[in-house]
Write an enzyme that holds these catalytic residues in place. Structure first.
Site, PDB file in Angstrom:
ATOM      1  N   SER A  20      35.184  47.622  43.590  1.00  0.00           N
ATOM      2  CA  SER A  20      34.166  47.575  42.658  1.00  0.00           C
ATOM      3  C   SER A  20      33.779  49.269  42.577  1.00  0.00           C
ATOM      4  CB  SER A  20      33.052  46.610  43.397  1.00  0.00           C
ATOM      5  OG  SER A  20      31.849  46.427  42.581  1.00  0.00           O
ATOM      6  N   ASP A  37      36.662  38.344  35.986  1.00  0.00           N
ATOM      7  CA  ASP A  37      35.451  39.335  36.415  1.00  0.00           C
ATOM      8  C   ASP A  37      34.870  40.032  35.333  1.00  0.00           C
ATOM      9  OD1 ASP A  37      34.159  41.159  37.864  1.00  0.00           O
ATOM     10  OD2 ASP A  37      35.638  42.498  38.344  1.00  0.00           O
ATOM     11  N   HIS A  88      36.485  39.077  41.059  1.00  0.00           N
ATOM     12  CA  HIS A  88      36.195  40.791  41.406  1.00  0.00           C
ATOM     13  C   HIS A  88      37.146  41.107  42.679  1.00  0.00           C
ATOM     14  CE1 HIS A  88      33.445  43.939  40.608  1.00  0.00           C
ATOM     15  NE2 HIS A  88      32.808  44.047  41.829  1.00  0.00           N
TER      16      HIS A  88
END
Ligand code: NAG
Ligand code: NAG
Ligand code: NAG
Length: 536
Positions: free
Chosen positions: A206, A458, A485
């Site tokens: 991320s 995601d 994710h």
């Protein structure tokens, strides 16, 4: 050849996701969702606190431990918590003070001649990443790796100021300063290991993957390659072609429909629920109906349309998180480690409450179903008597969530409203183009040795690198059709889809290659100026 593999009995509907690799370009347009704030205000210099006198980590050279197949003891018991002084401001002399940055070192698998696997910390307590970044743990024995998990300044326990003073001293919360913390830490580790050529592989998910990407481009002499999981680096203003700021919602919607394995009526029922909310929200009586159906707490009174809109946004963000955390096995990652975990494929679990096509005929029933659905996220503890829509699922981490709001723009993106919001909340004016000017947007040919992975469940994958970048060394895109994710960074699990196993295999291939290249790096020799002259 690869240590990671998954059982074969977990074939999820791969075919349902055809939006792979090629042909994705047109979708990769960008909203300036994440724009780094260039903090412009100058505030009083702060003094460091949290001075814990603990020495730096020194490499141990004990016998090598046996690789563990199961993990009975908590991972943290294999690590040492470390603190190091780092400059508050790496780029100016105006404030020479230091603060204590936290990091963890796990040396069970380390042996001389091994490598450093370095987690590039992002916006939470670094223990969240230590606990969940299984890829690093699972590869460590094979590569004799020293695991290092570095905490991002201002988050977790790496606070440069006491809690009460933090908000007045935000100007040193930038990704540039955080990367400089990591750069100086790696420099120190090399010295402590007495191995200036030790290969260093960065890992980040991320925002951590975004930092990892920029870190490799900026400090290639300190990190030999980076695995960047679900890093939406292409979500900024100024990119060509621009980011599709509708892609996030589009992917959330896909997850909540048959395409994502959910009840077919789910997405349309959710849309109807938004309509019902706004319609009922027009009258006092209707707002009363909403409050009862959604089981709102006393402190979450709906006094007008603005409150109803805020309620809708709060309910919608449950879906955003559920989609990010749409893992094939139970996980508490997306609720910052809070127990109990969300169920496997939590979007599908939420959608089960909204499976009935006739729900829109009965708006209160529809809203009650919505309450149960978003409860999969907000009420994962199953102990909330009512919903307070001003509260997140894990209040202890609300402060970190707040800082996240300072560093990044919320979505959906409305530039004007966002700039106003930043000014009102933080007293700073964002610079929307700075990230693209500084990091280059889609022009990454000057970088090398990065694997970007993206799961197509995601919602952030719409801002990720989905194609290999040619014209540079090892800029590789890996697609995980059934992944949420950064699923690939997690511990492997029997319920993993084969595509994530393949992704990990590609990642390991490059890690091994970068380590070999780092160890085989030609040693520079000192060119003697005199000798050169004499040769003339
Ligand atoms: C990480 O794991 C440890 C030990 O299992 C636990 O005490 C801690 O709460 C976890 N932290 C997070 C943020 O997940
Ligand atoms: C939270 O879950 C519990 C247990 O299922 C339930 O009794 C309670 O009503 C739920 N709270 C809300 C606000 O939905
Ligand atoms: C990029 O190249 C690698 C081989 O190095 C390959 O495994 C991967 O599938 C390619 N990615 C895409 C999106 O085509």
């Amino acid at each position: 050849m690869f240590v990671l593999c998954c059982s074969k009995h977990s074939s999820i509907q791969r075919q349902l996701f055809r939006r792979c690799a090629a042909g994705e370009k047109s979708r990769m347009r960008v909203l300036a969702l994440l724009a780094l704030l260039g903090c412009l205000q100058l505030t009083a210099a702060g003094l460091p606190f949290r001075l814990r006198p603990r020495g730096p980590w020194r490499g141990s050279s004990g016998p090598r431990a046996q690789p563990e197949l199961s993990q009975p003891a908590p991972l943290i018991s294999q690590c040492k918590e470390m603190w190091r002084p780092t400059r508050l401001d790496h780029f100016s002399e105006a404030n020479p003070s230091e603060f204590q940055q936290r990091y963890f070192v796990c040396d069970k698998h380390w042996r001389e001649g091994g490598s450093v696997f370095f987690y590039v910390g992002n916006e939470a307590d670094v223990l969240l990443y230590l606990n969940n970044t299984g890829l690093m743990w699972e590869l460590a024995p094979k590569y004799n790796a020293l695991l290092v998990f570095a905490e991002h300044r201002y988050y977790g326990q790496s606070k440069p100021f006491p809690a009460k003073q933090l908000r007045k001293n935000m100007e040193w919360l930038t990704s540039e300063q955080a990367m400089a913390d990591y750069a100086t830490l790696i420099w120190e580790l090399r010295e402590q290991l007495k191995d200036p050529d030790v290969p260093v592989i960065g890992f980040g998910g991320s925002y951590g993957g975004m930092l990892g990407t920029w870190f490799r481009c900026k400090y290639p002499h300190l990190v030999d390659g980076v695995i960047a999981g679900s890093a939406p680096i292409w979500t900024y203003k100024g990119e060509r072609p621009p980011y599709d700021d509708g892609s996030f919602a589009k992917i959330v919607t896909q997850d909540a429909s048959a395409e994502g394995g959910s009840a077919p009526a789910c997405a349309s029922n959710v849309r109807e629920a938004w309509k019902a909310l706004m319609h009922l929200g027009k009258t006092e009586e209707g707002r009363q109906t909403i409050a009862v159906a959604l089981q709102l707490c006393e402190d979450s009174r709906l006094d007008g349309k603005a409150d109803v809109r805020a309620l809708r946004d709060w309910a919608a963000s449950a879906w955003d998180y559920l989609a990010m955390g749409d893992y094939p096995w139970p996980s508490s990652y997306i609720v910052n480690g809070a127990q109990p975990p969300l169920p496997a494929f939590p979007v599908r679990a939420a959608c089960e409450h909204l499976a009935d096509r006739d729900l829109p005929d009965d708006p209160p029933a529809l809203l009650r179903a919505l309450r149960s659905a978003i409860g999969v996220f907000y009420n994962h503890t199953r102990d909330l008597e009512c919903f307070s829509f001003k509260q997140g699922p894990n209040p202890e981490t609300d402060e970190d969530a707040d800082f996240w709001g300072y560093q990044f723009w919320p979505e959906p993106f409305d530039e004007k409203a966002t700039i106003e919001g930043c000014k009102a909340t933080w007293g700073v004016t964002p610079r929307p183009l700075w990230a693209t000017i500084q990091w280059g947007g889609r022009r990454l040919e000057g970088c090398s040795n990065i694997v970007w992975s993206n799961g197509l469940l995601d919602p952030w994958s719409g801002g990720g690198v989905l194609q290999n970048i040619t014209g540079a060394k090892d800029l590789v895109a890996v697609i995980i059709p059934e992944g949420a994710h950064h699923l690939d960074l997690m511990f492997s699990n029997p319920a993993d889809p084969p595509s994530v196993c393949e992704a990990r295999a590609v990642e390991e291939h490059y890690i091994a290659k970068w380590i070999r290249e780092a160890r085989g790096r030609p040693q520079p020799s000192l060119l003697q100026h005199g000798a050169l002259l004499a040769a003339q």
